[in-house]
Each structure stands twice: as structure tokens, then as C-alpha cells.
Design a protein around this motif. Structure first.
Motif, PDB file in Angstrom:
ATOM      1  N   GLY A  57     -46.599  46.864  52.379  1.00 35.27           N
ATOM      2  CA  GLY A  57     -47.067  46.255  51.137  1.00 35.27           C
ATOM      3  C   GLY A  57     -48.394  46.797  50.646  1.00 35.27           C
ATOM      4  N   LEU A  58     -48.727  48.022  51.007  1.00 40.60           N
ATOM      5  CA  LEU A  58     -49.999  48.624  50.615  1.00 40.60           C
ATOM      6  C   LEU A  58     -49.819  49.784  49.629  1.00 40.60           C
ATOM      7  N   GLN A  59     -48.733  49.778  48.881  1.00 38.37           N
ATOM      8  CA  GLN A  59     -48.406  50.889  47.993  1.00 38.37           C
ATOM      9  C   GLN A  59     -49.310  50.974  46.766  1.00 38.37           C
ATOM     10  N   ASN A  60     -49.939  49.891  46.372  1.00 36.17           N
ATOM     11  CA  ASN A  60     -50.808  49.882  45.188  1.00 36.17           C
ATOM     12  C   ASN A  60     -50.101  50.451  43.963  1.00 36.17           C
ATOM     13  N   GLY A  61     -48.854  50.087  43.799  1.00 32.92           N
ATOM     14  CA  GLY A  61     -48.089  50.501  42.629  1.00 32.92           C
ATOM     15  C   GLY A  61     -47.266  51.760  42.811  1.00 32.92           C
ATOM     16  N   ILE A  62     -47.482  52.522  43.873  1.00 35.31           N
ATOM     17  CA  ILE A  62     -46.736  53.763  44.092  1.00 35.31           C
ATOM     18  C   ILE A  62     -45.277  53.408  44.371  1.00 35.31           C
ATOM     19  N   THR A  63     -44.377  54.070  43.654  1.00 40.02           N
ATOM     20  CA  THR A  63     -42.950  53.778  43.780  1.00 40.02           C
ATOM     21  C   THR A  63     -42.135  54.927  44.376  1.00 40.02           C
ATOM     22  N   HIS A  64     -42.635  56.159  44.259  1.00 40.56           N
ATOM     23  CA  HIS A  64     -41.883  57.324  44.717  1.00 40.56           C
ATOM     24  C   HIS A  64     -42.836  58.327  45.374  1.00 40.56           C
ATOM     25  N   VAL A  65     -42.296  59.086  46.330  1.00 41.69           N
ATOM     26  CA  VAL A  65     -43.094  60.047  47.087  1.00 41.69           C
ATOM     27  C   VAL A  65     -42.361  61.380  47.141  1.00 41.69           C
ATOM     28  N   ILE A  66     -43.128  62.448  47.031  1.00 40.38           N
ATOM     29  CA  ILE A  66     -42.598  63.809  47.184  1.00 40.38           C
ATOM     30  C   ILE A  66     -43.463  64.505  48.228  1.00 40.38           C
ATOM     31  N   VAL A  67     -42.814  65.144  49.196  1.00 38.39           N
ATOM     32  CA  VAL A  67     -43.537  65.881  50.229  1.00 38.39           C
ATOM     33  C   VAL A  67     -43.008  67.304  50.241  1.00 38.39           C
ATOM     34  N   GLU A  68     -43.922  68.241  50.064  1.00 38.03           N
ATOM     35  CA  GLU A  68     -43.564  69.658  50.090  1.00 38.03           C
ATOM     36  C   GLU A  68     -44.368  70.339  51.188  1.00 38.03           C
ATOM     37  N   GLN A  69     -43.722  71.268  51.849  1.00 37.66           N
ATOM     38  CA  GLN A  69     -44.349  71.972  52.961  1.00 37.66           C
ATOM     39  C   GLN A  69     -44.305  73.472  52.667  1.00 37.66           C
ATOM     40  N   PHE A  70     -45.458  74.112  52.811  1.00 33.60           N
ATOM     41  CA  PHE A  70     -45.582  75.536  52.509  1.00 33.60           C
ATOM     42  C   PHE A  70     -45.993  76.316  53.754  1.00 33.60           C
ATOM     43  N   HIS A  71     -45.636  77.595  53.765  1.00 33.96           N
ATOM     44  CA  HIS A  71     -46.006  78.474  54.864  1.00 33.96           C
ATOM     45  C   HIS A  71     -47.517  78.637  54.976  1.00 33.96           C
ATOM     46  N   SER A  72     -48.222  78.593  53.823  1.00 34.53           N
ATOM     47  CA  SER A  72     -49.663  78.873  53.828  1.00 34.53           C
ATOM     48  C   SER A  72     -50.316  78.273  52.586  1.00 34.53           C
ATOM     49  N   GLU A  73     -51.637  78.239  52.600  1.00 29.43           N
ATOM     50  CA  GLU A  73     -52.394  77.795  51.432  1.00 29.43           C
ATOM     51  C   GLU A  73     -52.131  78.724  50.244  1.00 29.43           C
ATOM     52  N   GLU A  74     -52.000  79.992  50.513  1.00 27.45           N
ATOM     53  CA  GLU A  74     -51.722  80.955  49.445  1.00 27.45           C
ATOM     54  C   GLU A  74     -50.383  80.640  48.768  1.00 27.45           C
ATOM     55  N   ASP A  75     -49.393  80.259  49.566  1.00 35.36           N
ATOM     56  CA  ASP A  75     -48.094  79.910  48.993  1.00 35.36           C
ATOM     57  C   ASP A  75     -48.179  78.640  48.162  1.00 35.36           C
ATOM     58  N   ARG A  76     -48.952  77.653  48.624  1.00 37.34           N
ATOM     59  CA  ARG A  76     -49.119  76.432  47.819  1.00 37.34           C
ATOM     60  C   ARG A  76     -49.803  76.767  46.494  1.00 37.34           C
ATOM     61  N   GLN A  77     -50.831  77.590  46.545  1.00 37.52           N
ATOM     62  CA  GLN A  77     -51.529  77.972  45.316  1.00 37.52           C
ATOM     63  C   GLN A  77     -50.595  78.717  44.357  1.00 37.52           C
ATOM     64  N   TYR A  78     -49.769  79.600  44.900  1.00 43.31           N
ATOM     65  CA  TYR A  78     -48.800  80.311  44.067  1.00 43.31           C
ATOM     66  C   TYR A  78     -47.870  79.313  43.374  1.00 43.31           C
ATOM     67  N   TYR A  79     -47.365  78.354  44.131  1.00 43.68           N
ATOM     68  CA  TYR A  79     -46.468  77.329  43.596  1.00 43.68           C
ATOM     69  C   TYR A  79     -47.126  76.560  42.460  1.00 43.68           C
ATOM     70  N   LEU A  80     -48.344  76.122  42.666  1.00 45.96           N
ATOM     71  CA  LEU A  80     -49.036  75.304  41.669  1.00 45.96           C
ATOM     72  C   LEU A  80     -49.421  76.086  40.420  1.00 45.96           C
ATOM     73  N   LYS A  81     -49.740  77.356  40.575  1.00 45.15           N
ATOM     74  CA  LYS A  81     -50.243  78.145  39.442  1.00 45.15           C
ATOM     75  C   LYS A  81     -49.179  78.958  38.716  1.00 45.15           C
ATOM     76  N   HIS A  82     -48.135  79.369  39.434  1.00 46.92           N
ATOM     77  CA  HIS A  82     -47.206  80.346  38.843  1.00 46.92           C
ATOM     78  C   HIS A  82     -45.743  79.940  38.825  1.00 46.92           C
ATOM     79  N   GLU A  83     -45.344  78.987  39.625  1.00 43.74           N
ATOM     80  CA  GLU A  83     -43.930  78.675  39.800  1.00 43.74           C
ATOM     81  C   GLU A  83     -43.351  77.930  38.599  1.00 43.74           C
ATOM     82  N   GLU A  84     -42.369  78.529  37.948  1.00 41.12           N
ATOM     83  CA  GLU A  84     -41.710  77.897  36.799  1.00 41.12           C
ATOM     84  C   GLU A  84     -40.977  76.627  37.205  1.00 41.12           C
ATOM     85  N   GLY A  85     -40.395  76.611  38.401  1.00 42.61           N
ATOM     86  CA  GLY A  85     -39.715  75.411  38.881  1.00 42.61           C
ATOM     87  C   GLY A  85     -40.659  74.229  38.976  1.00 42.61           C
TER      88      GLY A  85
END
Length: 110
Positions: A57-85
């Protein structure tokens, strides 16, 4: 070193359940469809999401969660900055959410 990207969503109370399901369930396909433009190889280890089902009961309004796992910080940055998906996923949430919180971490780094 593996990096996690966690997105916490508060879906609008009047949002259509079908629209929410369509928008969020698409996140699970990104692991297979996100290919690095330089290597052509997948760079996500996993991408999952769903409706909150915590009992604390500590969600503070949060209803949905997404968890993504990347090989590296560089891959996460690529995803956030360049990935069309990723860009299309964010666009698909337009009008469906009241609040978004994003956190990330590298296991063992405190």
C-alpha cells in the motif's frame, strides 16, 4: 556492467484499459526489436512491464511499472537518446498518464 531502467507510471483514472494495455504491453517487444544502429545487434537484456500488484500500500498513486535491463550504461544512453522504439513508446503514453517517475541503478553500486 548491467544497468536497470525503471519507469513508474500513474495512469489516469479515466484512461481506457484497452489503450493502457496496448501502450504498455508494447514495451515487451523492444528487447527483440531494438537493434543498435552501428552493430545491428540487440542491446537490451530484457524489457517487461505490468500493472502494480504490491500488497504494502505504498504505491503513492503508481499503477504500472516497466523494468528494462541493458548490457551497459552506454546502451541505456543509446536507447534514451536515439531509439525510435523508445520514442514511439513515449508518444503512445500521451494522454494516458498523470505522473511518471524514472529511476535506474547498477547492481552493487551504492
Amino acid at each position: 556492467m548491467v544497468v536497470y531502467h525503471i519507469v513508474l507510471l500513474q495512469v489516469k483514472s479515466g484512461a481506457s484499459p484497452e489503450n493502457v494495455k496496448n501502450a504498455i504491453s508494447n514495451i515487451e517487444t523492444l528487447k527483440d526489436t531494438c537493434l543498435h544502429r552501428d552493430t545491428g545487434a540487440p542491446y537490451m537484456l530484457s524489457s517487461v512491464g505490468g500493472r502494480d500488484n504490491s500488497l504494502e500500500g505504498l504505491q503513492n498513486g503508481i499503477t504500472h511499472v516497466i523494468v528494462e535491463q541493458f548490457h551497459s550504461e552506454e546502451d541505456r544512453q543509446y536507447y534514451l537518446k536515439h531509439e525510435e522504439g523508445h520514442k514511439n513508446f513515449v508518444k503512445g503514453l500521451a494522454g494516458l498518464v498523470d505522473k511518471v517517475q524514472i529511476v535506474g541503478f547498477t547492481p552493487g553500486v551504492f
